[in-house]
Every structure is written in structure tokens, then in C-alpha cells.
Design a protein around this motif. Structure first.
Motif, PDB file in Angstrom:
ATOM      1  N   UNK A 174      -5.503  50.175 -15.715  1.00  0.00           N
ATOM      2  CA  UNK A 174      -4.047  50.153 -15.699  1.00  0.00           C
ATOM      3  C   UNK A 174      -3.582  51.135 -14.634  1.00  0.00           C
ATOM      4  N   UNK A 175      -2.859  50.628 -13.671  1.00  0.00           N
ATOM      5  CA  UNK A 175      -2.402  51.446 -12.561  1.00  0.00           C
ATOM      6  C   UNK A 175      -2.404  50.614 -11.297  1.00  0.00           C
ATOM      7  N   UNK A 176      -2.483  51.278 -10.168  1.00  0.00           N
ATOM      8  CA  UNK A 176      -2.448  50.588  -8.888  1.00  0.00           C
ATOM      9  C   UNK A 176      -3.635  51.008  -8.029  1.00  0.00           C
ATOM     10  N   UNK A 177      -4.207  50.041  -7.318  1.00  0.00           N
ATOM     11  CA  UNK A 177      -5.284  50.321  -6.381  1.00  0.00           C
ATOM     12  C   UNK A 177      -6.612  50.714  -7.026  1.00  0.00           C
ATOM     13  N   UNK A 178      -6.872  50.237  -8.229  1.00  0.00           N
ATOM     14  CA  UNK A 178      -8.112  50.582  -8.920  1.00  0.00           C
ATOM     15  C   UNK A 178      -9.197  49.544  -8.637  1.00  0.00           C
ATOM     16  N   UNK A 179     -10.448  50.003  -8.545  1.00  0.00           N
ATOM     17  CA  UNK A 179     -11.587  49.102  -8.326  1.00  0.00           C
ATOM     18  C   UNK A 179     -12.710  49.473  -9.279  1.00  0.00           C
ATOM     19  N   UNK A 180     -13.319  48.461  -9.883  1.00  0.00           N
ATOM     20  CA  UNK A 180     -14.467  48.666 -10.757  1.00  0.00           C
ATOM     21  C   UNK A 180     -15.437  47.512 -10.581  1.00  0.00           C
ATOM     22  N   UNK A 181     -16.721  47.820 -10.713  1.00  0.00           N
ATOM     23  CA  UNK A 181     -17.717  46.752 -10.749  1.00  0.00           C
ATOM     24  C   UNK A 181     -18.849  47.173 -11.672  1.00  0.00           C
ATOM     25  N   UNK A 182     -19.345  46.197 -12.409  1.00  0.00           N
ATOM     26  CA  UNK A 182     -20.465  46.410 -13.317  1.00  0.00           C
ATOM     27  C   UNK A 182     -21.501  45.346 -13.003  1.00  0.00           C
ATOM     28  N   UNK A 183     -22.759  45.768 -12.883  1.00  0.00           N
ATOM     29  CA  UNK A 183     -23.878  44.835 -12.746  1.00  0.00           C
ATOM     30  C   UNK A 183     -24.883  45.170 -13.835  1.00  0.00           C
ATOM     31  N   UNK A 184     -25.217  44.180 -14.629  1.00  0.00           N
ATOM     32  CA  UNK A 184     -26.205  44.366 -15.686  1.00  0.00           C
ATOM     33  C   UNK A 184     -27.352  43.389 -15.473  1.00  0.00           C
ATOM     34  N   UNK A 185     -28.563  43.927 -15.322  1.00  0.00           N
ATOM     35  CA  UNK A 185     -29.773  43.121 -15.212  1.00  0.00           C
ATOM     36  C   UNK A 185     -30.689  43.531 -16.358  1.00  0.00           C
ATOM     37  N   UNK A 186     -31.169  42.559 -17.111  1.00  0.00           N
ATOM     38  CA  UNK A 186     -32.023  42.871 -18.245  1.00  0.00           C
ATOM     39  C   UNK A 186     -31.346  42.451 -19.534  1.00  0.00           C
ATOM     40  N   UNK A 187     -31.663  43.157 -20.598  1.00  0.00           N
ATOM     41  CA  UNK A 187     -31.164  42.745 -21.907  1.00  0.00           C
ATOM     42  C   UNK A 187     -30.625  43.920 -22.713  1.00  0.00           C
ATOM     43  N   UNK A 188     -29.676  43.596 -23.586  1.00  0.00           N
ATOM     44  CA  UNK A 188     -29.146  44.522 -24.596  1.00  0.00           C
ATOM     45  C   UNK A 188     -28.544  45.789 -23.994  1.00  0.00           C
ATOM     46  N   UNK A 189     -27.737  45.634 -22.948  1.00  0.00           N
ATOM     47  CA  UNK A 189     -27.058  46.763 -22.323  1.00  0.00           C
ATOM     48  C   UNK A 189     -25.574  46.717 -22.666  1.00  0.00           C
ATOM     49  N   UNK A 190     -24.961  47.892 -22.784  1.00  0.00           N
ATOM     50  CA  UNK A 190     -23.535  47.993 -23.095  1.00  0.00           C
ATOM     51  C   UNK A 190     -22.872  48.941 -22.095  1.00  0.00           C
ATOM     52  N   UNK A 191     -21.775  48.473 -21.497  1.00  0.00           N
ATOM     53  CA  UNK A 191     -21.036  49.298 -20.533  1.00  0.00           C
ATOM     54  C   UNK A 191     -19.541  49.162 -20.791  1.00  0.00           C
ATOM     55  N   UNK A 192     -18.832  50.285 -20.726  1.00  0.00           N
ATOM     56  CA  UNK A 192     -17.380  50.307 -20.832  1.00  0.00           C
ATOM     57  C   UNK A 192     -16.847  51.158 -19.678  1.00  0.00           C
ATOM     58  N   UNK A 193     -15.919  50.597 -18.894  1.00  0.00           N
ATOM     59  CA  UNK A 193     -15.230  51.331 -17.835  1.00  0.00           C
ATOM     60  C   UNK A 193     -13.745  51.314 -18.147  1.00  0.00           C
ATOM     61  N   UNK A 194     -13.125  52.499 -18.177  1.00  0.00           N
ATOM     62  CA  UNK A 194     -11.674  52.602 -18.369  1.00  0.00           C
ATOM     63  C   UNK A 194     -11.106  53.465 -17.245  1.00  0.00           C
ATOM     64  N   UNK A 195     -10.078  52.924 -16.598  1.00  0.00           N
ATOM     65  CA  UNK A 195      -9.391  53.677 -15.542  1.00  0.00           C
ATOM     66  C   UNK A 195      -7.887  53.560 -15.742  1.00  0.00           C
ATOM     67  N   UNK A 196      -7.221  54.685 -15.662  1.00  0.00           N
ATOM     68  CA  UNK A 196      -5.768  54.707 -15.782  1.00  0.00           C
ATOM     69  C   UNK A 196      -5.236  55.619 -14.691  1.00  0.00           C
ATOM     70  N   UNK A 197      -4.215  55.124 -14.019  1.00  0.00           N
ATOM     71  CA  UNK A 197      -3.611  55.938 -12.959  1.00  0.00           C
ATOM     72  C   UNK A 197      -2.126  55.803 -13.026  1.00  0.00           C
TER      73      UNK A 197
END
Length: 157
Positions: free
Chosen positions: A134-157
Motif C-alpha cells: 500500500x503506497x506508491x512506487x513499491x516493488x516486490x518479487x517472490x520466487x519459490x522453488x521446491x516444496x512447502x515454503x511460506x513467504x509474506x511480504x508487506x510494504x507500506x509507504x
């Protein structure tokens, strides 16, 4: 005839979006998606343009895209089975991409604001990824290779 030309432009833009997505996600280390391929991607001059594309192969895949605002692009590509992908965008000039290959992966992107970019790629099984921006000009990328992985990215500006 005008509607046909408009539809063809949307399809061509959609293919450009998917090609740029594959280029952005291919060959990068996890978390290093190169989103610069989208810098030159031009939406039609109509400021209310929104484009959402879903491509699925396999069984029991689920995808949903909801967009509210102006000049929004979203794409989901799923191969395999039992995948879940959800994109929610509000604002203007936002881009969201999800690419899944495997079984029982889950991905969610939520963006509000302007000029935001998010990408999730999952190759494997039982992975979970979530991006909230939530905000302006934010960039995120997630790459998951394999099994049973959990990722959370939160960005606020």
C-alpha cells in the motif's frame, strides 16, 4: 469493426504482458525478478484501461483477479493441479503477476496506490506466497522453488 480492433489491441497487449512476465521471471535468482521489462509496456491512451489475463492448464486450478482504478495490468499463469492465485488491485498504473507450476501452490497479491509492481513465481508443491503493498512506487518479487515454503511480504509507504 471498432470493437474488433479494440479487442485485438487488448489481446496483443495481453501477449506482450505475458511475454514480459516470462522475461522478468526467467533466469533470476529467487527474489530477483527483473521487472524492468514492463517499463516500456504502454497501455492505450484510454485512462480507464484495465487488463486482466488468466491462463490455466491442468486440473482444479483457481484464479481470481479484481481491479478497481485506472491503467491496471494483472496476469496469472497456472500449470499443474490444485493451484490458487488471487490478485486484488486498487489505484492506478499497478502491475501484478503470478506464475505457478506444480501442485497445491497458493499465491495472493494485494496492491493499493500507484506505480506498484508485484510478481510471484512458484515452481514446486505446497508453497504459499503473499504480497501486500500500500503506497506508491513499491516493488516486490517472490520466487519459490521446491516444496512447502511460506513467504509474506508487506510494504507500506
Amino acid at each position: 469493426m471498432r470493437h474488433l480492433a479494440s479487442g485485438l489491441r487488448a489481446i496483443m497487449l495481453g501477449w506482450a504482458l505475458l511475454l514480459a512476465a516470462n522475461s522478468a521471471l526467467a533466469g533470476n535468482a529467487p527474489g530477483d525478478a527483473d521487472l524492468s521489462a514492463f517499463d516500456d509496456l504502454q497501455l492505450p491512451l484510454n485512462t480507464s484501461t484495465q487488463l486482466a489475463l488468466i491462463q490455466q492448464s491442468g486440473q482444479f486450478n483457481e484464479a481470481s483477479i479484481a481491479q478497481q482504478g485506472q491503467r491496471l495490468l494483472a496476469g496469472v499463469v497456472q500449470a499443474g493441479s490444485d493451484q490458487e492465485a488471487f490478485i486484488l488491485q486498487q489505484g492506478s498504473l499497478n502491475l501484478a503477476l503470478i506464475n505457478q507450476n506444480g501442485m497445491a501452490n497458493s499465491a495472493f497479491i494485494s496492491q493499493a496506490g500507484a506505480y506498484n509492481q508485484a510478481a510471484i513465481e512458484q515452481v514446486g508443491n505446497y508453497n504459499n506466497a503473499r504480497i501486500e503493498q500500500s503506497g506508491n512506487g513499491l516493488q516486490s518479487s517472490i520466487k519459490q522453488y521446491g516444496s512447502s515454503q511460506n513467504v509474506l511480504v508487506r510494504q507500506y509507504r
